[in-house]
Design a protein around this motif. Structure first.
Motif, PDB file in Angstrom:
ATOM      1  N   GLN A   1      35.318  39.076  43.887  1.00 57.29           N
ATOM      2  CA  GLN A   1      35.809  37.923  44.639  1.00 57.29           C
ATOM      3  C   GLN A   1      37.316  38.025  44.857  1.00 57.29           C
ATOM      4  O   GLN A   1      37.816  37.857  45.964  1.00 57.29           O
ATOM      5  CB  GLN A   1      35.482  36.645  43.846  1.00 57.29           C
TER       6      GLN A   1
ATOM      7  N   THR B   1      31.337  39.304  35.252  1.00 61.90           N
ATOM      8  CA  THR B   1      32.727  39.768  35.283  1.00 61.90           C
ATOM      9  C   THR B   1      32.990  40.517  36.581  1.00 61.90           C
ATOM     10  O   THR B   1      34.018  40.311  37.228  1.00 61.90           O
ATOM     11  CB  THR B   1      32.992  40.709  34.087  1.00 61.90           C
TER      12      THR B   1
ATOM     13  N   SER C   1      33.203  38.174  39.655  1.00 67.19           N
ATOM     14  CA  SER C   1      34.460  37.428  39.736  1.00 67.19           C
ATOM     15  C   SER C   1      35.602  38.367  40.143  1.00 67.19           C
ATOM     16  O   SER C   1      36.486  38.000  40.912  1.00 67.19           O
ATOM     17  CB  SER C   1      34.729  36.689  38.411  1.00 67.19           C
TER      18      SER C   1
END
Length: 130
Positions: A72, A66, A69
């Motif tokens: 990112q 989590t 991501s």
């Protein structure tokens, strides 16, 4: 010296710490409802504090995915280098320190800021070879 933002990422809370030298200091805690809200908040902090690099605590297990991501998406917005600091120990340390200091149970749940400071301190110690 670089200005670092240390982040203890939780699914509801963000704990933040700041450093522009060898010592990390606690900054603030943010409760958020959506990922968009969390991203906007961090983007604003980075601008306000003129942050040059981010240090995220990286726990073991599902949360790590989590976080990656989320990071990112964040880096697409702030364009800053991100470092990951293994935080399995930090959270434990934070809890142990608070426990030994006799902090009441209710307060101890809000150790996101303390964890963020420890994450960032661990990272700073690593790069400064303390």
């Amino acid at each position: 010296t670089m200005k670092y933002l240390g982040i203890d990422f939780g699914l509801v809370h963000l704990g933040l710490a700041f450093a522009d030298g060898p010592l990390a200091e606690t900054l603030t805690e943010k409760t958020y409802r959506t990922e968009t809200e969390a991203l906007a908040f961090l983007t604003r902090i980075c601008e306000e504090q003129e942050i040059e690099a981010l240090v995220f605590g990286l726990p073991e297990g599902k949360l790590a995915l989590t976080i990656k991501s989320f990071v990112q998406k964040l880096t697409n917005m702030v364009h800053l280098p991100v470092y990951f600091q293994d935080e399995t120990l930090s959270t434990l340390e934070a809890k142990q320190k608070m426990f030994s200091a006799g902090v009441p149970q209710a307060k101890r749940r809000h150790d996101h800021v303390a964890a963020a400071a420890l994450i960032l301190q661990d990272y700073l110690d690593t790069i400064n070879h303390v």
